[in-house]
Design an enzyme around this catalytic site. Sequence first.
Site, short mmCIF file in Angstrom:
data_model
loop_
_atom_site.label_atom_id
_atom_site.label_comp_id
_atom_site.label_asym_id
_atom_site.label_seq_id
_atom_site.Cartn_x
_atom_site.Cartn_y
_atom_site.Cartn_z
CG ASN A 1 45.24 39.06 24.20
OD1 ASN A 1 46.05 39.77 24.62
ND2 ASN A 1 45.53 37.83 23.41
CG LEU A 2 40.42 35.87 28.40
CD1 LEU A 2 39.46 34.73 28.66
CD2 LEU A 2 40.11 37.29 28.71
N GLY B 1 45.51 37.44 34.88
CA GLY B 1 44.71 38.49 35.73
C GLY B 1 43.12 38.25 35.57
CG HIS B 2 41.50 38.66 31.57
ND1 HIS B 2 42.45 38.71 30.89
CD2 HIS B 2 40.62 39.82 31.77
CE1 HIS B 2 42.52 40.03 30.31
NE2 HIS B 2 41.28 40.62 30.53
CE LYS C 1 45.89 46.42 33.70
NZ LYS C 1 46.13 47.40 32.55
NE ARG D 1 45.30 49.01 24.73
CZ ARG D 1 43.98 49.25 25.24
NH1 ARG D 1 43.77 49.11 26.50
NH2 ARG D 1 43.17 49.71 24.54
#
Length: 282
Positions: free
Chosen positions: A32-33, A36-37, A151, A189
């Site tokens: 669920n990129l 940030g990824h 994070k 999330r």
Amino acid sequence: MQTVTRIEEVRRQVAQWHRAGERVAFVPTMGNLHAGHVALVARARELAPRVVVSVFVNPTQFVPGEDFDAYPRTPEDDGSKLAAAGTDLLFMPPEAEMYPRGRADQTWVDVPGLSDILCGAFRPGHFRGVATVVAKLFGIVQPEFALFGEKDYQQLAVLRRMAEDLCLPVDVVGVPTVRETDGLAMSSRNGYLSAAERALAPEIYRTLSALAERLRAGERDYPSVEREAMVRLDRSGFRSEYVSIRSADLREPGPAEARLVVLVAARLGRARLIDNLTVTLG
Ligand code: PAF
């Protein structure tokens, strides 16, 4: 980009790169990129000529009653983002590949102490699941570098400690948090938030920033500013779990600490949000 599901396929490809003298940077994810990824993959590309990413929603890091079943799974979208970001090898194992004996595995990697505070106190067993799956992934991929987002500050600390304690030949690298324009830290999330909750969510970053400012201005009554920040969040509609001021290595801060980190975990609707800011004291 090659996509594989079997451990032996990863080993074969990585062994070939290593034989050719190419180093490997590894980005473990649960999919669920988001941006940030993508930032992790971009940093990985700077560190090594070959980049491996794993997408695996790891059941052992979810505490009973948590969102393992609901956790967003978007493999096609993840594949396109990773190919565009310059990933060489995507490892998407089924659960039976990572846990062939089901949940009856005997060997766990535990980093006691660091795993029991902060998020670990609210999610008992979570970091044991994280450390175990990451140790397994390190054994499969055998990377020279592994990248994780700042994070998840406590996760990064646990994994650094694990690599150090187990003498693993991998450099664990932290990558700065990527934020939305209103300050909300990017997280898979965040997708659980309703429109009204999404509008409220940046209050976490504002609260952290205000607290960091007070620390820079000389505030040293940590327990009372932590309490005030929790009250501020709860009055805005969050259910705060903790606001905690720690040394950079997550100890209770001493009087002459040069660097602090302020960490927060709070629930908002169905989402459990975490964030942190580091503060350098003049
Ligand atoms: O941060 C995550 O996405 C996960 O905890 C990790 C490191 C991929 C282990 O499952």
